[in-house]
Enzyme design. Structure first.
Site, PDB file in Angstrom:
ATOM      1  N   PHE A   7      50.292  85.547 -22.465  1.00  0.00           N
ATOM      2  CA  PHE A   7      49.851  86.832 -21.937  1.00  0.00           C
ATOM      3  C   PHE A   7      50.849  87.928 -22.283  1.00  0.00           C
ATOM      4  O   PHE A   7      52.056  87.751 -22.082  1.00  0.00           O
ATOM      5  CB  PHE A   7      49.762  86.793 -20.406  1.00  0.00           C
ATOM      6  CG  PHE A   7      48.807  85.797 -19.835  1.00  0.00           C
ATOM      7  CD1 PHE A   7      47.470  86.130 -19.623  1.00  0.00           C
ATOM      8  CD2 PHE A   7      49.240  84.532 -19.462  1.00  0.00           C
ATOM      9  CE1 PHE A   7      46.586  85.217 -19.069  1.00  0.00           C
ATOM     10  CE2 PHE A   7      48.367  83.612 -18.905  1.00  0.00           C
ATOM     11  CZ  PHE A   7      47.031  83.952 -18.711  1.00  0.00           C
ATOM     12  N   ASP A   8      50.353  89.058 -22.747  1.00  0.00           N
ATOM     13  CA  ASP A   8      51.144  90.285 -22.690  1.00  0.00           C
ATOM     14  C   ASP A   8      51.255  90.650 -21.202  1.00  0.00           C
ATOM     15  O   ASP A   8      50.496  90.157 -20.375  1.00  0.00           O
ATOM     16  CB  ASP A   8      50.426  91.384 -23.485  1.00  0.00           C
ATOM     17  CG  ASP A   8      51.097  92.739 -23.335  1.00  0.00           C
ATOM     18  OD1 ASP A   8      52.307  92.835 -23.584  1.00  0.00           O
ATOM     19  OD2 ASP A   8      50.386  93.687 -22.931  1.00  0.00           O
TER      20      ASP A   8
END
Length: 216
Positions: A7-8
């Site tokens: 995930f960013d």
């Protein structure tokens, strides 16, 4: 089959959008070249803070005073202006419970990354956290995604990277992993589609279908 999800952070699982924009607006109230607009800021979000400040200041070489002013405002207002996007915590917890490897790949510095993850009780689910401090080449270079894969002992072919910015999709593709764009990106779904993501998430729960889990 997806076994690893990366995930960013900003704009993807944590809604820091207004905090980031407010921080830049604050810094440039009294700095050349003068006040910024939201429209000037949003296209650059997702790149490193240094890159953004250089762009907004017209290419000033040493942006360290601007970084200091930005981080001071940002830290002061963090807790009142930041929150996870809908369903993030429940989805992350369920993916972790079902044995998927999870990680964070961000262009933020490590201290502010950890502050945000710990505040929202997400840090304990992340087996790898790759920040701008951990790489020589930030996104859109593949190095951040490849670093996370290496730390997790993951297979690129079964890895998915999720982000709200073109640099997330570019980094994922360059690293040979699947890319998912989030439709709640300030850049707009249409802009992200130009970069050819494999998936678009309208809601974080859309991840269940992608990784082969039924909605509870």
């Amino acid at each position: 089959m997806i076994e690893t999800v990366l995930f960013d952070l900003d704009g993807t699982i944590i809604d820091t959008n207004e905090l980031i924009i407010s921080s830049f607006l604050h810094v440039f109230e009294a700095q050349a070249p003068g006040p910024l607009t939201r429209e000037q800021i949003i296209p650059h979000m997702g790149t490193t803070l240094e890159q953004q400040l250089q762009a907004f200041s017209g290419g000033v070489e040493d942006v360290s005073p601007l970084i200091k002013a930005y981080r001071s405002f940002n830290t002061l207002h963090h807790d009142e202006m930041v929150r996870p996007f809908p369903h993030v915590n429940e989805v992350v917890e369920r993916l972790h419970r079902h044995g998927l490897s999870l990680g964070i790949v961000t262009t933020k510095i490590r201290p502010s990354t950890m502050m945000t993850l710990e505040k929202y009780d997400l840090e304990r689910f992340m087996s790898a956290i790759v920040t701008v401090n951990d790489v020589e080449h930030p996104k859109p270079h593949p190095e951040p995604v490849l670093t996370a894969i290496e730390r997790l002992g993951a297979n690129p072919a079964t890895t998915l990277m999720i982000g709200d910015s073109p640099v997330d999709i570019q980094s994922a593709k360059a690293a040979g992993v699947k890319a998912a764009a989030v439709a709640w990106s300030l850049k707009g779904e249409q802009k992200l589609m130009e970069y050819g993501p494999d998936y678009v998430l309208k809601d974080m729960k859309d991840l269940y279908e992608i990784v082969g889990l039924q909605e509870e």
